[in-house]
Scaffold this active site. Structure first.
Site, mmCIF file in Angstrom:
data_model
loop_
_atom_site.group_PDB
_atom_site.id
_atom_site.type_symbol
_atom_site.label_atom_id
_atom_site.label_comp_id
_atom_site.label_asym_id
_atom_site.label_seq_id
_atom_site.Cartn_x
_atom_site.Cartn_y
_atom_site.Cartn_z
ATOM 1 N N ASP A 208 -18.293 -5.061 -19.093
ATOM 2 C CA ASP A 208 -17.511 -5.842 -18.130
ATOM 3 C C ASP A 208 -18.334 -5.885 -16.835
ATOM 4 O O ASP A 208 -18.476 -4.880 -16.142
ATOM 5 C CB ASP A 208 -16.159 -5.126 -17.959
ATOM 6 C CG ASP A 208 -15.382 -5.575 -16.731
ATOM 7 O OD1 ASP A 208 -15.905 -6.364 -15.932
ATOM 8 O OD2 ASP A 208 -14.240 -5.108 -16.580
ATOM 9 N N GLN A 211 -17.919 -6.475 -11.543
ATOM 10 C CA GLN A 211 -18.379 -5.907 -10.259
ATOM 11 C C GLN A 211 -19.894 -5.735 -10.220
ATOM 12 O O GLN A 211 -20.421 -5.183 -9.253
ATOM 13 C CB GLN A 211 -17.704 -4.551 -10.006
ATOM 14 C CG GLN A 211 -16.202 -4.604 -9.913
ATOM 15 C CD GLN A 211 -15.695 -5.441 -8.744
ATOM 16 O OE1 GLN A 211 -16.430 -5.755 -7.806
ATOM 17 N NE2 GLN A 211 -14.434 -5.827 -8.793
ATOM 18 N N CYS A 373 -5.840 -2.004 -10.391
ATOM 19 C CA CYS A 373 -5.791 -2.257 -11.844
ATOM 20 C C CYS A 373 -6.501 -1.156 -12.624
ATOM 21 O O CYS A 373 -7.128 -1.423 -13.667
ATOM 22 C CB CYS A 373 -6.368 -3.629 -12.208
ATOM 23 S SG CYS A 373 -5.413 -4.982 -11.561
HETATM 24 N N1 PLP Z 1 -13.065 -5.892 -14.498
HETATM 25 C C1 PLP Z 1 -13.318 -5.351 -13.311
HETATM 26 C C2 PLP Z 1 -14.217 -4.166 -13.221
HETATM 27 C C3 PLP Z 1 -12.735 -5.903 -12.166
HETATM 28 O O1 PLP Z 1 -12.983 -5.357 -10.987
HETATM 29 C C4 PLP Z 1 -11.894 -7.024 -12.297
HETATM 30 C C5 PLP Z 1 -11.215 -7.597 -11.129
HETATM 31 O O2 PLP Z 1 -10.972 -6.967 -10.138
HETATM 32 C C6 PLP Z 1 -11.680 -7.544 -13.565
HETATM 33 C C7 PLP Z 1 -12.278 -6.954 -14.645
HETATM 34 C C8 PLP Z 1 -10.797 -8.719 -13.783
HETATM 35 O O3 PLP Z 1 -11.328 -9.828 -13.151
HETATM 36 P P1 PLP Z 1 -10.509 -11.193 -13.177
HETATM 37 O O4 PLP Z 1 -9.216 -10.920 -12.499
HETATM 38 O O5 PLP Z 1 -11.376 -12.137 -12.411
HETATM 39 O O6 PLP Z 1 -10.345 -11.551 -14.588
#
Ligand code: PLP
Length: 415
Positions: A208, A211, A373
């Site tokens: 992922d 960041q 989150c």
């Molecule tokens: N993964 C990470 C590490 C994040 O920081 C975020 C968003 O803050 C996401 C996934 C999800 O991103 P999005 O809301 O743009 O899908």
């Protein structure tokens, strides 16, 4: 590395490209924007790319016959190539699917690959620092397939416990899904090591990059990952657009995530065959303006230089850690400066993160309180919430000072 990449950023010039940073957010105060991990600001040239698209080219894609559609289709397809290149994918658009955001990239693979490939007894390995977009998605897919979830532990300094990773990644592991950079701890995870470990056991790897991509050079082939997702709105691009890299043969073999127009080759009443990647995964009218503007954002970041951006942010976070470290009543989470990306989560003793953020807001300092989150990670940290300041290319040390002053105000108020 070019000489240009050694030079510090000209932050004043850069700030001039983001008019929102001049905004009065009340009482004549200019916003101090330290919420970049949630969403970054958008430079003029990216806004102009959207604007130009609507003024000059607006039309549906999928290769209509008329001039505007041809132009829109070409620009949208080329944007895929540009983003593939941006993350080091040599296969171009065949390895780059446009999604709404990182969350959709994760869901696309979890549904398209996971529902088909996972069975009872299979294991999906995550980390304790996963964002809900990964954790909740794999959790629900595991429930539906009978697969088990395992979590690589985070140590006291906010690093992944790689001995634990060695222990739990094994012959039953089918997918290792791990965040490249933690949005709460700032930890930069050893993705290549994890990819080697996963591949030794025949598992796939999803990183992922939400960041990571906005802040540092990313090369998915050097990292050795099978899938990699990111969001446009965190990298100076528009909302509503993101990218999913996948190895070509894996994307080819996967089921579509959504069905409809634009993703088909031949449709009969009983059966349908799919278009090639990326169209196979981009059902319906896609976010055309956003995709084209995302390519502009990639150009913007590369024109400045991602090594320089990374260095600037690391410098800022080190300064912030030193300033926060001056106070005994502030607890900072995650690894030491020098090892972390440009964000810092912390708590001020006796003040809830939401109250802190509210007082910061009175000072026009925009930070984010909450669990970011990552609720289970906060359980591990032993707190329900934290305050997070996250930096980007336009932030300054004076803004870090404004953050520290606002914290001091909160300290006085709650004393
Ligand atoms: N993964 C990470 C590490 C994040 O920081 C975020 C968003 O803050 C996401 C996934 C999800 O991103 P999005 O809301 O743009 O899908």
């Amino acid at each position: 590395m070019s000489t240009q990449s050694e030079e510090p950023l000209d932050v004043e010039r850069i700030r001039g490209e983001f008019p929102i940073l001049e905004r009065d957010v009340g009482d004549g105060q200019r916003v101090v924007y330290l919420d970049n991990a949630a969403t970054s600001q958008t430079p003029d040239r990216v806004v102009d790319a959207m604007d130009d698209y609507y003024r000059e080219t607006n039309s549906n894609v999928h290769r209509g016959i008329h001039h505007l559609s041809q132009e829109a289709s070409l620009a949208y397809e080329e944007a895929h190539d540009r983003l593939a290149e941006f993350v080091g994918a040599s296969g171009g658009r065949e390895e780059m699917v446009f999604t709404k955001n990182t969350t959709e990239g994760l869901n696309l693979v979890a549904h398209g690959w996971g529902l088909r490939e996972l069975d009872e007894g299979d294991e999906v390995v995550l980390t304790e620092m996963e964002h809900h977009s990964s954790l909740v998605t794999w959790q629900q897919i595991a429930k539906r397939t009978g697969a088990d979830l395992k979590f690589i532990a985070v140590d006291d300094e906010g690093r992944l416990d790689m001995d634990h990773a060695q222990e739990i990644i094994g012959p039953d592991t089918e997918m290792v899904s791990v965040t490249h950079v933690s949005n709460t701890l700032g930890t930069v995870n050893p993705i290549s090591d994890l990819a080697d470990l996963a591949h030794e056991h025949g598992s796939y790897v999803f990183a992922d990059g939400a960041q990571a991509v906005p802040h540092q050079s990313v090369d998915v082939e050097d990292l050795g990952v099978d899938f990699y997702a990111f969001s446009g709105h965190k990298m100076c691009g528009p909302t509503g657009i993101g990218g999913l890299y996948g190895k070509s043969h894996l994307l080819d073999a996967m089921e579509p995530f959504m069905y409809g127009g634009g993703m088909v080759r031949k449709v009969e009443f009983e059966e349908t065959t799919w278009a090639d990647v990326p169209e196979k995964f981009e059902a319906g009218t896609p976010p055309i303006a956003e995709g084209i503007a995302l390519a502009e954002a990639a150009d913007y970041l590369d024109d400045i230089g991602r090594e320089r951006i990374d260095r600037h942010e690391r410098d800022l976070v080190e300064y912030a850690m030193n300033r926060l470290g001056e106070f005994d009543d502030i607890e900072v989470y995650g690894p030491p400066a020098g090892e972390r990306a440009g964000l810092v989560s912390f708590n001020l003793e006796g003040v809830h993160a939401h109250d802190l953020a509210s007082i910061m807001n009175d000072h026009a300092v925009a930070i984010r309180p909450g669990d970011h989150c990552t609720q289970p990670l906060h359980d591990v940290l032993g707190t329900a919430a934290s305050a997070r300041a996250s930096f980007y290319l336009y932030n300054t040390k004076a803004e870090v000072d404004a953050l520290v002053e606002a914290i001091d105000d909160a300290r006085q108020l709650f004393a």
